[in-house]
Design an enzyme around this catalytic site. Structure first.
Site, PDB file in Angstrom:
ATOM      1  CE  LYS A 196      11.727   8.176   8.346  1.00  0.00           C
ATOM      2  NZ  LYS A 196      10.924   7.750   7.169  1.00  0.00           N
ATOM      3  CG  ASP A 232       7.162   7.870   5.922  1.00  0.00           C
ATOM      4  OD1 ASP A 232       7.259   9.086   5.667  1.00  0.00           O
ATOM      5  OD2 ASP A 232       8.073   7.214   6.455  1.00  0.00           O
ATOM      6  N   GLY A 270       7.890  -5.059  -0.832  1.00  0.00           N
ATOM      7  CA  GLY A 270       8.879  -4.467   0.058  1.00  0.00           C
ATOM      8  C   GLY A 270       8.511  -4.562   1.524  1.00  0.00           C
ATOM      9  N   GLY A 318      11.197   0.653   5.486  1.00  0.00           N
ATOM     10  CA  GLY A 318      10.471   1.646   6.261  1.00  0.00           C
ATOM     11  C   GLY A 318       9.228   2.183   5.581  1.00  0.00           C
ATOM     12  CG  ASN A 348      11.255  -8.089   0.962  1.00  0.00           C
ATOM     13  OD1 ASN A 348      11.209  -6.935   0.546  1.00  0.00           O
ATOM     14  ND2 ASN A 348      12.357  -8.619   1.460  1.00  0.00           N
ATOM     15  CE  LYS A 390      10.558 -17.465   2.489  1.00  0.00           C
ATOM     16  NZ  LYS A 390      10.343 -18.806   3.049  1.00  0.00           N
ATOM     17  CG  MET A 396      15.261   6.365  -5.977  1.00  0.00           C
ATOM     18  SD  MET A 396      15.646   6.316  -4.217  1.00  0.00           S
ATOM     19  CE  MET A 396      14.063   5.871  -3.516  1.00  0.00           C
ATOM     20  N   GLY A 438       4.765   8.799  -6.883  1.00  0.00           N
ATOM     21  CA  GLY A 438       5.083   9.057  -5.476  1.00  0.00           C
ATOM     22  C   GLY A 438       5.221  10.511  -5.075  1.00  0.00           C
ATOM     23  CD  GLN A 440       6.643  13.037   4.581  1.00  0.00           C
ATOM     24  OE1 GLN A 440       6.548  12.916   5.786  1.00  0.00           O
ATOM     25  NE2 GLN A 440       7.618  13.703   4.000  1.00  0.00           N
TER      26      GLN A 440
END
Length: 283
Positions: A73, A109, A133, A136, A157, A159, A211, A258, A265
């Site tokens: 991408k 997306d 997050g 991407g 996020n 570090k 996930m 989701g 998308q």
């Protein structure tokens, strides 16, 4: 399908690796069949190093458009003649068009995520967001929220190596929307996270935490952070209801999974490279 292929059949495709698991060929070839379009969609297994040659082939074969998936991408964006505003800010594409040899890159997306929010009666305009997050998907979501006139976007996020990506996103968005209240913070700062969520209208998980079917992992371990006026949305579609969403529902939050983002998308990409609406296969 092969019976319908002729010398005028248009070729669309997916570029990335691995692509053997992708559902895009089935989805888009079904659409071509339903719309009676003389076209076919194939998946091409291309690694990052082969991206430039792949787009040389796109021009050579006169492919009118297609999609790009990981890990290509970001690399693919380098070979576009033009980028959509969202793709410029994200620094990556997942959809491209080829008009007379001119390649234009898009990212859908974030569009898919926002369309899914809207389908659940959540309009981003004027809302305060916390987004977890800097990968991407999260970046595309953050950029699209800016385009949709969100009131504020607080990015969290750890570090780690990806924190710098979030800092770049803030810089790019600020170039286009200097008045937008957008900033990135350390996810390890639990007190600050709780403070920002308390002020927020919508909390979004753009990470991969949670996930996988049966996963009980969640990016928010302190469930006291949820309040009943908060909408909690997840970019993860497997499982359809993550542990984050389960915990949020128990606290009285409205939740958005989701799965709708995945379809939305894809619909947005199809409209970009064909100019037509994607017909949805009946369940």
């Amino acid at each position: 399908m092969l019976e319908g292929i002729s010398g005028r059949t248009k070729l669309y495709g997916l570029i990335g690796s691995p692509v053997g698991h992708s559902g895009s060929p089935a989805m888009y070839n079904y659409a071509f069949e339903q719309l009676e379009m003389d076209a076919v969609y194939l998946a091409f297994d291309v690694d990052v190093e082969g991206t430039e040659k792949a787009f040389d082939a796109v021009k050579t074969f006169g492919m009118p458009g297609g999609n790009v998936t990981m890990p290509c991408k970001g690399e693919a964006a380098k070979y576009m003649d033009e980028l959509s505003p969202a793709a410029q800010m994200v620094g990556a594409i997942n959809t491209f068009t080829n008009v007379d040899g001119k390649l234009t890159g898009h990212i859908t997306d974030g569009m898919g995520f926002v369309d899914n929010l809207m389908a659940h009666d959540v309009d981003p305009k004027g809302k305060k967001f916390v987004v977890l997050g800097t990968g991407g998907a999260a970046t595309a979501i953050q950029v699209q929220l800016a385009i949709e006139e969100a009131a504020s976007i607080a990015i969290f996020n750890l570090k780690d190596a990806f924190f710098a990506n979030g800092e770049r996103t803030v810089e790019r968005v600020k170039e286009h929307y200097p008045e937008l209240d957008i900033a990135i913070y350390d996810l390890a700062d639990a007190d600050l996270l709780k403070e920002k969520v308390a002020e927020a209208d919508v909390l979004i998980n753009g990470t991969v935490v949670g996930m996988g079917e049966g996963s009980t992992r969640t990016p928010i371990s302190d469930t006291s952070i949820f309040h009943d006026e908060l909408v909690v949305a997840d970019a993860i579609y497997n499982p359809p209801k993550t542990q984050l969403l389960k915990d949020a529902e128990e606290k009285g939050c409205k939740t958005v999974g989701g799965s709708g983002m995945l379809l939305a998308q894809g619909k947005a990409a199809f409209k970009i490279f064909t100019g037509k609406e994607l017909p949805v296969r009946p369940k």
